[in-house]
Design an enzyme around this catalytic site. Structure first.
Site, PDB file in Angstrom:
ATOM      1  N   GLY A 261      11.071 -25.062  16.421  1.00 59.73           N
ATOM      2  CA  GLY A 261      10.377 -24.472  14.433  1.00 59.73           C
ATOM      3  C   GLY A 261      10.498 -25.911  13.687  1.00 59.73           C
ATOM      4  CD  GLU A 283      -0.566 -14.201   4.918  1.00 61.01           C
ATOM      5  OE1 GLU A 283      -0.874 -13.369   4.953  1.00 61.01           O
ATOM      6  OE2 GLU A 283      -1.076 -15.032   5.066  1.00 61.01           O
TER       7      GLU A 283
END
Length: 468
Positions: A261, A283
């Site tokens: 990640g 977001e």
């Protein structure tokens, strides 16, 4: 005279039979989370193997109407197998019996198709065949993708048995050939493992996929497997810039916790800088992702010498002491020129920089325990401002009733108190819940400081020699 015989009495109507009223047995149902197990496999030998652990998705109850339960089955078990190479899926459904109770019988096929759509196959044999017939699916889908990075990045640390040369990040416009089909097979993973996500619009050319691919050496050709991906939207900012917004990011469960990640996020940061977008936003980041993102940005900021004087100034002010005794604290936020320099050079937006700034100050305190009381006062001030608004420390306006010969309901005086202190007016209402609010504030502050310490501990461990 003949005697008239009476006719026999006609038989009376038979008594009505009582109709029995039947009630469907009550069915408490079973939660989807309790009976559905998800397995991610990369070979047919792994299907049904006890060595393969189930992966934990988001709340499966959300995919079933009403209360998220399955009705009409006793002893129900559902094992869903997902082919990580072709992204096909198969559901092995077993149960002891069915009962058409008061809630009916849940249509499992329809419910599972709402999640897996066209990726789900009907039979186990068909699913097993996908490991051979669809082994080149990922390679074929990304053949037109743009390779934007290979190998490791400067800031990432991958803790896995994956050779750096086997890693690639490819970028594809969602409307490019094959990208829409590939994403349609990724949608079930998005729904299962990215909390609160919805599929993106595959007809909007401003969407881009960044795909982290692992190439496994095979006898004939490399076998491509998706390690993770992120969906990024580019939108216009007046007058002549673009902004990047990261909307979805997922590392497949079998690769999580190994640094992939961070790897993908580092590549995205590099692309934002290379393309000179206005900034990069995220977001609705999850708490786990926000932690990873902040650790990455802290390391980038610690190497950004341009803001060092501003951090030194904030630390000098804080270490003078007795801040916790002052009625008003100075605002420990980055100056506007530092915000602009960070945004322009690193593409870190203002909101993210404000989160990082507190951690940068914490890392610069030496010894930190000596200044923890004053530092806590600073964080308390920031949290209170976040909750109550930007003007919490500014002089407060109050409405006070005054004697008047005009209409009472339409007459009032507005005045601004000095130093934010409330006037001694009997008409000013005091919030009766203030003790509860102060307790909640204290809890939020403790949580914020806990997060700060976690990030500080991690970045100090990974980059201990970097000084601010």
């Amino acid at each position: 005279m003949a005697q008239k015989h009476q006719s026999a009495a006609a038989p009376g109507p038979e008594p009505k039979k009582r109709r029995r009223v039947g009630f469907s047995p009550a069915d408490a149902g079973v939660e989807a989370n309790e009976c559905i197990k998800i397995y991610l496999v990369s070979s047919k030998e792994e299907v049904g193997s006890p060595d393969v652990s189930c992966v934990t998705p988001v709340d499966l109850n959300d995919f079933f109407d009403g209360d998220g339960k399955i009705y009409g089955y006793q002893g129900l078990k559902i094992s869903v197998w997902i082919n990580s190479i072709s992204l096909h899926s198969y559901a092995d459904i077993t149960f002891q019996s069915t009962t058409n109770g008061d809630k009916g019988i849940t249509d499992l096929k329809s419910a599972l198709q709402n999640i897996f759509a066209e990726t789900i196959v009907d039979s186990k044999d068909e699913f097993l065949q996908t490991f051979s017939t669809e082994k080149d699916f990922i390679r074929n889908m990304v053949s037109n993708g743009e390779v934007i990075h290979s190998g490791v990045t400067d800031g990432s640390s991958i803790n896995a048995q994956v050779a750096p040369s086997d890693l690639q990040v490819l970028r594809m416009e969602i409307v490019s050939p094959n990208a829409g089909l590939l994403y349609s097979r990724l949608v079930p993973l998005v729904l299962l493992f990215v909390d609160g996500s919805n599929p993106i619009d595959v007809t909007d050319p401003d969407w881009h996929l960044y795909l982290l691919i692992q190439k496994k050496e095979d006898k004939e050709e490399p076998l491509y497997q998706i390690v993770g991906f992120t969906a990024i939207y580019k939108f216009y900012r007046y007058p002549d810039r673009l902004r990047m917004r990261l909307s979805q990011i997922l590392v497949l469960p079998s690769f999580q916790g190994k640094g992939f990640g961070s790897y993908l996020m580092e590549v995205v940061n590099k692309m934002a800088v290379a393309e000179n977008v206005y900034d990069l936003t995220v977001e609705e980041p999850s708490e786990k992702f926000q932690h990873i993102r902040t650790c990455i940005d802290i390391n980038r900021l610690r190497s950004f010498d341009t803001i060092k004087p501003a951090i030194d100034s904030a630390v000098a002010t804080l270490t003078k002491g007795k801040l916790s005794k002052k009625a008003q604290l100075p605002r420990f936020t980055p100056p506007s020129d530092a915000i602009e320099k960070v945004r322009e050079a690193l593409k870190i937006n203002k909101k993210q920089l404000l989160k990082c700034w507190e951690i940068l100050i914490y890392l610069a305190l030496d010894p930190v325990d000596k200044y923890m009381e004053d530092y806590t006062s600073v964080i308390t001030s920031h949290v209170r401002t976040d909750i109550l608004g930007k003007d919490v420390e500014a002089p407060k306006k109050q409405v006070v009733d005054v004697p008047t010969e005009f209409e009472a309901e339409a007459s009032f005086v507005v005045f601004k108190s000095v130093n934010g202190e409330e006037g001694n007016s009997n008409n000013v209402q005091v919030d009766e819940n203030k003790p509860d609010q102060e307790q909640q504030l204290k809890q939020l502050v403790e949580e914020r400081i806990r997060e700060i310490k976690l990030v500080a501990e991690k970045v100090s461990r990974t980059c201990p020699k970097v000084s601010i």
